[in-house]
Design a protein around this motif. Structure first.
Motif, mmCIF file in Angstrom:
data_model
loop_
_atom_site.group_PDB
_atom_site.id
_atom_site.type_symbol
_atom_site.label_atom_id
_atom_site.label_comp_id
_atom_site.label_asym_id
_atom_site.label_seq_id
_atom_site.Cartn_x
_atom_site.Cartn_y
_atom_site.Cartn_z
ATOM 1 N N PRO A 62 0.824 -1.210 0.000
ATOM 2 C CA PRO A 62 0.000 0.000 0.000
ATOM 3 C C PRO A 62 0.858 1.259 0.000
ATOM 4 C CG PRO A 62 0.013 -1.012 2.175
ATOM 5 C CD PRO A 62 0.715 -1.959 1.263
ATOM 6 N N MET A 63 0.278 2.353 -0.470
ATOM 7 C CA MET A 63 0.976 3.633 -0.475
ATOM 8 C C MET A 63 1.049 4.184 0.948
ATOM 9 S SD MET A 63 1.782 3.968 -3.632
ATOM 10 C CE MET A 63 2.216 5.698 -3.910
ATOM 11 N N ASN A 64 1.998 5.079 1.173
ATOM 12 C CA ASN A 64 2.245 5.603 2.517
ATOM 13 C C ASN A 64 1.012 6.216 3.184
ATOM 14 O OD1 ASN A 64 4.868 4.768 2.427
ATOM 15 N ND2 ASN A 64 5.729 6.758 1.909
ATOM 16 N N PRO A 65 0.175 7.009 2.477
ATOM 17 C CA PRO A 65 -0.985 7.578 3.160
ATOM 18 C C PRO A 65 -1.916 6.518 3.756
ATOM 19 C CG PRO A 65 -0.596 8.743 1.105
ATOM 20 C CD PRO A 65 0.329 7.562 1.109
ATOM 21 N N ALA A 66 -2.087 5.396 3.052
ATOM 22 C CA ALA A 66 -2.954 4.334 3.561
ATOM 23 C C ALA A 66 -2.339 3.686 4.804
ATOM 24 C CB ALA A 66 -3.189 3.284 2.480
ATOM 25 N N ILE A 67 -1.028 3.481 4.787
ATOM 26 C CA ILE A 67 -0.347 2.882 5.941
ATOM 27 C C ILE A 67 -0.462 3.800 7.156
ATOM 28 C CG2 ILE A 67 1.865 2.095 6.846
ATOM 29 C CD1 ILE A 67 2.670 1.437 3.942
ATOM 30 N N ILE A 68 -0.195 5.079 6.955
ATOM 31 C CA ILE A 68 -0.255 6.049 8.054
ATOM 32 C C ILE A 68 -1.664 6.126 8.628
ATOM 33 C CG2 ILE A 68 -0.048 8.506 8.614
ATOM 34 C CD1 ILE A 68 2.217 8.602 6.479
#
Length: 309
Positions: A62-68
């Protein structure tokens, strides 16, 4: 003792080309908002157990925004409910195909979340007379599904497809998941069976349920609308279940964005100009207009030369 069962978050899901003012895909933002709203509701319910039945993310990387976003929301949950048991299993969208890739879900262990991603694991909580068999989507044969002896509450948390229980529209369009025969599931042996993978809330046995997804993130959301309408469901949501009394409650979530499937048009014999008018009339008949909605209009029997016009 009460549990909450939620599944198929699909954080990081992207669709269409609309962006928010901050440059995030609009549908990705919708799904993130749905998860935030679900966490709000779960915190308000104050359950003893929170089960996340897989497909936390839409992709293995997943892209960073989703992880955060996932990390922040689960951190909010564990801070608000420090005594709650929180267990996550990996779904077919979470599980990497190569061992060296690793599973992003392990990040959540620093929050006190129990993460089961590689192989089935039994989690024991003797102070609560509770055992949870957590079964992620696994390659190869399904494991033996047997409860722990001498424990009052045995819960099975599993991501997979119960054989013969899902409609063809749900099995043809998604990545393959582990398949379990209904008799192998052995629902009567368990206090509760929490299932993930199928995106529509569905009862498999008196104490076994798919919670469904929290937004329309499958390859066939229009089929989900039909299934929900046939089942009399208000939409997406999650489950609350009382292990002491065997009481099930479905908590619907307000959809971040409404999906509308307009009646199909039959265009045989229409000129391009006539079809334009018919399309405009159909759109104008959409209850409340089409702004901020996802709208589908199927037009059949259009010759290629008319379509080009």
């Amino acid at each position: 003792m009460r549990l909450v069962h939620i599944s198929d978050l699909h954080l990081g899901f992207r669709q269409y080309h609309r962006l928010t003012q901050s440059g995030i895909n609009q549908r990705e933002a919708d799904v993130a908002n749905a998860f935030r709203a679900a966490i709000d509701r779960i915190i308000a319910l104050e359950p003893d157990i929170v089960l996340l039945a897989g497909d936390i993310f839409h992709s293995v990387r997943p892209m960073n925004p989703a992880i955060i976003h996932a990390f922040n929301q689960l951190a909010r949950l564990t801070r608000a409910l420090p005594e709650a048991i929180v267990v996550v299993v990996a779904g077919n969208h979470d599980r990497p195909r190569a061992t060296e890739t690793g599973c992003i879900l392990r990040l959540f262990t620093v929050l006190g979340v129990q993460v089961v991603d590689a192989e089935p694991r039994r989690l024991a909580f003797p102070e609560r007379d509770l055992a949870i068999l957590a079964v992620p989507d696994v390659v190869g044969d399904y494991p033996a599904l047997m409860p722990e002896s001498g424990v009052r509450h045995n819960v099975l948390l599993l991501h997979g497809e119960v054989e013969g229980m899902l409609p063809p529209s749900a099995t043809r369009v998604d990545r393959a998941a582990m398949e379990i025969p209904l008799d192998a599931l052995g629902a009567p042996r368990w206090s509760y069976v929490a299932l993930g993978h199928y995106h529509v809330h569905r009862q498999i046995a008196p104490n076994a349920y798919y919670s469904g997804s929290i937004d329309y993130t499958s390859a066939n959301p229009w089929g989900e609308l039909v299934e929900e309408r046939q089942a009399g469901l208000p939409g997406k949501g999650f489950i609350e279940y009382d292990l002491e009394h065997g009481v099930h409650k479905f908590h619907p979530l307000d959809a971040p964005r409404r999906l509308v499937d307009l009646p199909a048009l039959a265009a045989r014999g229409m000129s391009a100009a006539e079809l334009d008018v018919a399309i405009r009339d159909a759109v104008d008949c959409c209850d409340g207009g089409i702004d901020e909605k996802i709208v589908r209009l199927v037009v059949r029997d259009v010759p290629r030369h008319i379509a080009r016009e």
